[in-house]
Scaffold this active site. Structure first.
Site, short mmCIF file in Angstrom:
data_model
loop_
_atom_site.label_atom_id
_atom_site.label_comp_id
_atom_site.label_asym_id
_atom_site.label_seq_id
_atom_site.Cartn_x
_atom_site.Cartn_y
_atom_site.Cartn_z
N SER A 143 -6.33 -9.06 -3.06
CA SER A 143 -5.92 -9.16 -4.44
C SER A 143 -4.37 -8.85 -4.36
CB SER A 143 -6.57 -7.86 -5.07
OG SER A 143 -5.80 -7.43 -6.41
N CYS A 190 -3.85 1.54 -6.01
CA CYS A 190 -2.39 0.74 -6.39
C CYS A 190 -1.30 1.95 -6.31
CB CYS A 190 -2.40 0.23 -7.57
SG CYS A 190 -0.88 -0.41 -8.08
N GLY A 199 1.66 -6.14 4.91
CA GLY A 199 2.13 -7.15 6.18
C GLY A 199 1.84 -6.80 7.51
N GLY A 254 -5.05 -5.57 5.66
CA GLY A 254 -3.74 -5.03 5.93
C GLY A 254 -3.36 -5.79 7.21
C1 SIN Z 1 -1.88 -3.12 -5.84
O1 SIN Z 1 -1.09 -2.40 -5.03
O2 SIN Z 1 -3.11 -2.69 -5.73
C2 SIN Z 1 -1.16 -3.76 -6.75
C3 SIN Z 1 0.26 -3.86 -6.55
C4 SIN Z 1 0.95 -3.87 -8.01
O3 SIN Z 1 0.58 -4.56 -8.97
O4 SIN Z 1 1.75 -2.84 -8.28
#
Ligand code: SIN
Length: 307
Positions: A25, A134, A221, A247
């Site tokens: 995502s 997130c 990364g 990851g």
């Molecule tokens: C995420 O880390 O799940 C999404 C990253 C973001 O939109 O800040």
């Protein structure tokens, strides 16, 4: 060779992937953005950018910072919102053969449940990935995922709101990820994906200020691969559910490590920024490895390093 994997064996719809390579995502847009670079229908599944109840503009700029072997982002869930996703994106996905999984995020449990309910039964959507990881939100997101009790509450609310398979994406920013995984499994998750980004920061020494507009961001990364691999190994030993490893996966051999640690599928994320074909390269590399090693079924590799 059989590369297919079932990621939601307990769910009434199931989530059968032709192969274990998914996109992560936030790194592959809505899939449409990449369709000119390679045949994306060859992938196991596409996970779209996190979707919230209402559209969001995201965090202040700058929102990206390259590091020596990774990238920090503080996007802040910029997205079009669930209604636009259903109207504009799902009809396209309904014509695709590759399953699309919608990553959802919220500031409250109620928001997660409402989005899940809106997505239930929408043609073109095969599953939900619950983003309780997130690190770039003022409320919600990783706050829920850091704690087994709140992680379980979000999972149960989403499960009650939809019949779609529910994957829950965990954060590494917690003291015991296996405990969170167990709580989420007990709350009814169909599968678990891990890890999301590690919280970090960069300082602009000339300005003597944090570089990112949001001060902190999430690191992804190759830098996080060994940590992610270890957590996948831990979680695969703690729950019976299918695990999706994520990851720092850049090559087929990275992906195979995660599969041998116990992941039934993997997600390619940040690697797509430098090489848009990375998910396909990883898939082709897995196929070559299986051929070379005489592996007839990917199941032979899942958890191979644990036996
Ligand atoms: C995420 O880390 O799940 C999404 C990253 C973001 O939109 O800040």
């Amino acid at each position: 060779m059989n590369l297919s994997v079932q990621l939601a064996p307990r769910n009434q719809h199931g989530l059968l992937l032709a192969n274990p390579v998914m996109t992560a995502s936030g790194t592959f847009g809505y899939g449409t953005e990449y369709s000119h670079t390679f045949d994306i229908q060859k992938l196991g599944a596409i996970v779209c950018k996190a979707t919230t109840l209402e559209p969001r503009d995201g965090n202040p700029q700058p929102r990206l910072a390259e590091t020596s072997c990774g990238v920090l982002n503080s996007i802040g869930l910029q997205n079009i919102g669930v209604n636009a996703l259903i109207k504009e994106k799902a009809p396209l996905w309904a014509r695709w053969q590759v399953p699309v999984i919608v990553n959802i995020a919220g500031e409250t449990i109620d928001q997660y449940a409402k989005i899940a309910n809106e997505l239930d039964g929408v043609a073109g959507i095969s599953a939900i990935e619950v983003n309780i990881s997130c690190p770039n939100m003022r409320a919600g997101g990783a706050e829920f995922g850091a704690n087994p009790k709140s992680a379980a509450k979000v999972t149960a609310a989403v499960k009650a709101a939809t019949s779609l398979p529910v994957l829950v994406k965990l954060t590494p920013n917690t003291s015991d990820i296996a405990k969170v995984a167990v709580a989420v499994a007990e709350a009814g998750a169909d599968a678990i994906s891990l890890i999301n980004t590690l919280k970090g920061m960069v300082i602009d020494i000339t300005r003597r200020r944090p570089l990112l507009g949001n001060i902190t961001g999430g690191l992804s990364g190759p830098a996080i691969k060994p940590a992610a691999l270890y957590m996948v190994y831990e979680v695969a030993g703690a729950v019976e559910l299918p695990i999706i490893g994520c990851g720092g996966i850049t090559t087929a051999s990275d992906a195979i490590e995660f599969i041998m640690a116990g992941a039934s599928a993997i997600q390619v994320g940040t690697a797509s920024f430098a090489n848009p074909r990375a998910p396909l390269d990883v898939l082709e590399g897995i196929e070559q490895f299986m051929k070379k090693e005489g592996v007839k079924d990917i199941a032979e590799l899942i958890g191979a390093a644990r036996r």
